[in-house]
Design an enzyme around this catalytic site. Structure first.
Site, PDB file in Angstrom:
ATOM      1  N   LYS A  95       0.864  -1.190   0.000  1.00  0.00           N
ATOM      2  CA  LYS A  95       0.000   0.000   0.000  1.00  0.00           C
ATOM      3  C   LYS A  95       0.886   1.221   0.000  1.00  0.00           C
ATOM      4  O   LYS A  95       2.011   1.177   0.514  1.00  0.00           O
ATOM      5  CB  LYS A  95      -0.872   0.024   1.259  1.00  0.00           C
ATOM      6  CG  LYS A  95      -2.094   0.915   1.136  1.00  0.00           C
ATOM      7  CD  LYS A  95      -3.256   0.150   0.542  1.00  0.00           C
ATOM      8  CE  LYS A  95      -4.449   0.988   0.259  1.00  0.00           C
ATOM      9  NZ  LYS A  95      -5.613   0.129  -0.082  1.00  0.00           N
ATOM     10  N   ASP A 138      -7.125   4.138  -4.423  1.00  0.00           N
ATOM     11  CA  ASP A 138      -7.764   4.031  -3.105  1.00  0.00           C
ATOM     12  C   ASP A 138      -8.371   5.420  -2.867  1.00  0.00           C
ATOM     13  O   ASP A 138      -8.628   6.145  -3.835  1.00  0.00           O
ATOM     14  CB  ASP A 138      -6.730   3.633  -2.030  1.00  0.00           C
ATOM     15  CG  ASP A 138      -7.382   3.178  -0.719  1.00  0.00           C
ATOM     16  OD1 ASP A 138      -7.843   2.037  -0.644  1.00  0.00           O
ATOM     17  OD2 ASP A 138      -7.467   3.985   0.233  1.00  0.00           O
TER      18      ASP A 138
HETATM   19  P1  NDP Z   1     -12.976   7.698  -2.797  1.00  0.00           P
HETATM   20  O1  NDP Z   1     -11.907   8.692  -2.607  1.00  0.00           O
HETATM   21  O2  NDP Z   1     -13.528   7.452  -4.151  1.00  0.00           O
HETATM   22  O3  NDP Z   1     -14.207   8.024  -1.826  1.00  0.00           O
HETATM   23  C1  NDP Z   1     -14.028   8.104  -0.461  1.00  0.00           C
HETATM   24  C2  NDP Z   1     -15.346   8.484   0.182  1.00  0.00           C
HETATM   25  O4  NDP Z   1     -15.237   8.329   1.598  1.00  0.00           O
HETATM   26  C3  NDP Z   1     -15.715   9.922  -0.067  1.00  0.00           C
HETATM   27  O5  NDP Z   1     -17.102  10.055  -0.067  1.00  0.00           O
HETATM   28  C4  NDP Z   1     -15.071  10.610   1.124  1.00  0.00           C
HETATM   29  O6  NDP Z   1     -15.657  11.844   1.468  1.00  0.00           O
HETATM   30  C5  NDP Z   1     -15.325   9.601   2.227  1.00  0.00           C
HETATM   31  N1  NDP Z   1     -14.293   9.745   3.241  1.00  0.00           N
HETATM   32  C6  NDP Z   1     -12.957   9.654   3.076  1.00  0.00           C
HETATM   33  N2  NDP Z   1     -12.304   9.885   4.220  1.00  0.00           N
HETATM   34  C7  NDP Z   1     -13.265  10.118   5.131  1.00  0.00           C
HETATM   35  C8  NDP Z   1     -13.228  10.427   6.508  1.00  0.00           C
HETATM   36  N3  NDP Z   1     -12.054  10.533   7.170  1.00  0.00           N
HETATM   37  N4  NDP Z   1     -14.413  10.575   7.152  1.00  0.00           N
HETATM   38  C9  NDP Z   1     -15.579  10.490   6.464  1.00  0.00           C
HETATM   39  N5  NDP Z   1     -15.671  10.217   5.159  1.00  0.00           N
HETATM   40  C10 NDP Z   1     -14.535  10.030   4.508  1.00  0.00           C
HETATM   41  O7  NDP Z   1     -12.380   6.343  -2.186  1.00  0.00           O
HETATM   42  P2  NDP Z   1     -12.880   4.826  -2.405  1.00  0.00           P
HETATM   43  O8  NDP Z   1     -14.346   4.790  -2.618  1.00  0.00           O
HETATM   44  O9  NDP Z   1     -11.990   4.210  -3.408  1.00  0.00           O
HETATM   45  O10 NDP Z   1     -12.500   4.182  -0.998  1.00  0.00           O
HETATM   46  C11 NDP Z   1     -13.425   4.082   0.088  1.00  0.00           C
HETATM   47  C12 NDP Z   1     -12.985   2.988   1.031  1.00  0.00           C
HETATM   48  O11 NDP Z   1     -12.947   1.738   0.333  1.00  0.00           O
HETATM   49  C13 NDP Z   1     -11.593   3.152   1.651  1.00  0.00           C
HETATM   50  O12 NDP Z   1     -11.611   2.580   2.938  1.00  0.00           O
HETATM   51  C14 NDP Z   1     -10.720   2.299   0.744  1.00  0.00           C
HETATM   52  O13 NDP Z   1      -9.553   1.880   1.404  1.00  0.00           O
HETATM   53  C15 NDP Z   1     -11.666   1.135   0.487  1.00  0.00           C
HETATM   54  N6  NDP Z   1     -11.387   0.313  -0.682  1.00  0.00           N
HETATM   55  C16 NDP Z   1     -11.277   0.854  -1.933  1.00  0.00           C
HETATM   56  C17 NDP Z   1     -11.062   0.044  -3.022  1.00  0.00           C
HETATM   57  C18 NDP Z   1     -11.019   0.580  -4.404  1.00  0.00           C
HETATM   58  O14 NDP Z   1     -10.921  -0.222  -5.332  1.00  0.00           O
HETATM   59  N7  NDP Z   1     -11.107   1.877  -4.629  1.00  0.00           N
HETATM   60  C19 NDP Z   1     -10.884  -1.414  -2.869  1.00  0.00           C
HETATM   61  C20 NDP Z   1     -11.105  -1.883  -1.519  1.00  0.00           C
HETATM   62  C21 NDP Z   1     -11.323  -1.040  -0.486  1.00  0.00           C
HETATM   63  P3  NDP Z   1     -14.903  13.212   1.084  1.00  0.00           P
HETATM   64  O15 NDP Z   1     -15.156  13.410  -0.366  1.00  0.00           O
HETATM   65  O16 NDP Z   1     -15.538  14.244   1.952  1.00  0.00           O
HETATM   66  O17 NDP Z   1     -13.446  13.002   1.413  1.00  0.00           O
HETATM   67  O1  2IT Z   2      -7.910  -1.677  -0.588  1.00  0.00           O
HETATM   68  C1  2IT Z   2      -7.862  -2.186  -1.725  1.00  0.00           C
HETATM   69  O2  2IT Z   2      -7.997  -3.393  -1.916  1.00  0.00           O
HETATM   70  C2  2IT Z   2      -7.669  -1.276  -2.878  1.00  0.00           C
HETATM   71  N1  2IT Z   2      -7.608  -0.058  -2.692  1.00  0.00           N
HETATM   72  C3  2IT Z   2      -7.516  -1.840  -4.247  1.00  0.00           C
HETATM   73  C4  2IT Z   2      -6.122  -2.310  -4.495  1.00  0.00           C
HETATM   74  C5  2IT Z   2      -5.814  -2.725  -5.890  1.00  0.00           C
HETATM   75  O3  2IT Z   2      -4.636  -3.040  -6.112  1.00  0.00           O
HETATM   76  O4  2IT Z   2      -6.689  -2.764  -6.753  1.00  0.00           O
END
Ligand code: NDP
Ligand code: 2IT
Length: 451
Positions: free
Chosen positions: A130, A170
């Protein structure tokens, strides 16, 4: 035996805390895993002797670097850059990059540690890593984001590669950032390879990668619900977040016949009792991905919705909760409220969104709980499929990728059931995911000697 297990956990955690001071999220992630695995490790002296879990909890390599760049006003800005290469026993390091003001080494170590088990669960050959930066993309112009990404990749490029370490998105890293990062990588290395995943569809990306995490979370929830003769049909769903994972969780849950009534961002949440249908979801996608606005604008556009400033959505009555924003976004009290309101299933789209106290509440109530390393593994799984397509220089159809994603999520569910079924017949998905993810990595490490 019980005493030995207790001692193992205590000694292990005392060491981790002493060696990694002030990294609270890392301690939290490790503690949950050690508690799940301790009985198995104590029964297998070879694992104890070879200190396999102790080695997994120490990153193979951590890279920290300066990221200098010039903003639109001509001022010099300096951010921190990181890549945690946690474990490469079963494949190249693989995991996302997070750009968020809160990023620090402890947060990235927790995420990299979780990634090792998650990637193993996918059945694909990927190690765990990461990275990211404390860069805050909010309010930055496209030009500033590009400048930052180019500087970040100028250093990172020497540490990654298609057979070494393959980053992806992420929080704060989506299609736009992957584009800028890949452009700079290609320019510096003079090679067109699959070193990043989440690439655009026209230049090496896989169909269904943007959808994969949210869709996969719903497929996993579907499999959990099926064990109790339930489906998404007619259920009310509370979702947090409004980014990549949340958007596609809402899309799939709605397609499966549920009504999603909440989404949120870090400022507050909206409650739409009529449900977020396909048209409203398109508004959210444009708002967040194109205009980069705030979720409160949803309530201005749709009068059926109410906006709650500074609150999280967990007091809303729902059957299924999908936390898709960030770590520790469900407290013990909020979990108790979810349960009291009749919630029967929590599936984590985010990484570690439930606090340990929240997980205790779910388990005490006997509701279905799918931890992130199992429930959100669809994202990295399709990243793995993107790597495969890049290697064989082919592109599969959306249907082919979605079918593989469904089958991987169903296999992960089977693994959790295999390793997490308790003597009373209930399934502890936390234990199942931790043990199921661990065994393959542990066996590989035993085979490869002390490295
Ligand atoms: P994005 O940046 O697309 O969206 C993040 C969302 O979460 C936004 O709505 C953001 O709001 C909100 N957010 C972020 N930080 C905070 C906080 N401290 N408190 C409240 N709300 C918050 O990210 P993703 O959708 O990609 O990721 C979301 C989660 O999913 C994370 O935990 C990530 O690690 C996990 N994840 C992502 C994957 C992926 O493929 N993208 C795969 C597996 C897990 P704001 O706009 O106000 O910051
Ligand atoms: O938390 C996660 O699994 C991710 N942000 C996706 C990682 C990836 O390599 O697609």
């Amino acid at each position: 035996m019980e005493e030995q297990v207790r001692q193992y956990v205590e000694t292990f955690m005392a060491n981790v805390k002493a060696k990694n001071p002030a990294e609270n999220e890392f301690h939290q992630a490790v503690e949950e895993v050690v508690e799940s695995l301790a009985p198995y490790i104590v029964e297998n002296p070879q694992l104890m002797k070879m200190k396999v879990l102790e080695r997994i909890a120490e990153p193979e390599r951590v890279i920290m670097f300066r990221v200098p760049w010039v903003n639109d006003k001509g001022e010099v800005e300096i951010n921190k850059g990181f890549r945690v290469q946690m474990n490469s026993a079963i494949g190249p390091y693989k995991g996302g990059l997070r750009f968020h003001a809160s990023v620090n080494l402890g947060i990235l170590k927790f995420l990299a540690f979780e990634q090792v088990f998650k990637n193993s669960l996918t059945t694909l050959p990927m190690g765990g890593g990461k990275g990211g930066s404390d860069f805050n993309p909010k309010g930055k112009s496209d030009n500033e984001v590009m400048k930052f990404c180019q500087s970040f990749m100028t250093e990172l490029q020497r540490h990654v590669g298609q057979d070494t370490d393959v980053p992806a998105g992420d929080i704060g890293v989506g299609a736009r950032e992957i584009g800028f990062l890949y452009g700079q990588y290609k320019r510096l290395r003079n090679e067109f390879t699959g070193t990043l995943t989440g690439k655009g569809l026209d230049w090496g990306g896989s169909f269904i990668r943007p959808e994969a995490t949210g869709y996969g979370t719903c497929y996993f929830a579907e499999a959990m619900l099926a064990t109790r003769g339930q489906t998404f049909e007619g259920k009310t769903v509370a979702v947090s977040g409004s980014g990549n994972v949340a958007q596609y969780a809402v899309e799939k849950a709605t397609q499966l016949g549920a009504k999603c009534v909440t989404i949120s961002d870090s400022n507050g949440y909206i409650y739409d009792p009529d449900g977020i249908d396909a048209e409203k979801l398109q508004f959210v996608k444009d708002l967040k991905n194109v205009f980069r606005g705030r979720i409160k604008e949803y309530a201005d556009r749709y009068p059926s919705a109410q906006y709650f400033e500074g609150e999280r959505p967990w007091s809303v009555k729902c059957d299924i909760a999908l936390p898709c924003a960030t770590q520790n976004e469900v407290s013990g009290d909020e979990a108790a409220t979810l349960v009291a309101n009749g919630c029967i299933c929590v599936a984590e789209g985010a990484n570690m969104p439930s606090t340990p106290e929240a997980i205790d509440k779910y388990h005490e109530a006997g509701i279905l709980f799918g931890p992130g390393k199992a429930a959100n593994a669809g994202g990295v799984a399709v990243s793995g499929l993107e790597m495969t397509q890049n290697s064989i220089r082919l592109k599969w159809t959306p249907k082919e990728v979605d079918t593989k994603l469904r089958s991987i999520m169903s296999d992960i569910h089977d693994t959790c059931v295999k390793y997490g079924t308790e003597s009373d017949g209930t399934v502890n998905y936390v234990k199942g995911a931790n043990l199921g993810g661990f065994i393959k990595v542990a066996n590989a490490m035993l085979a490869q000697g002390i490295v």
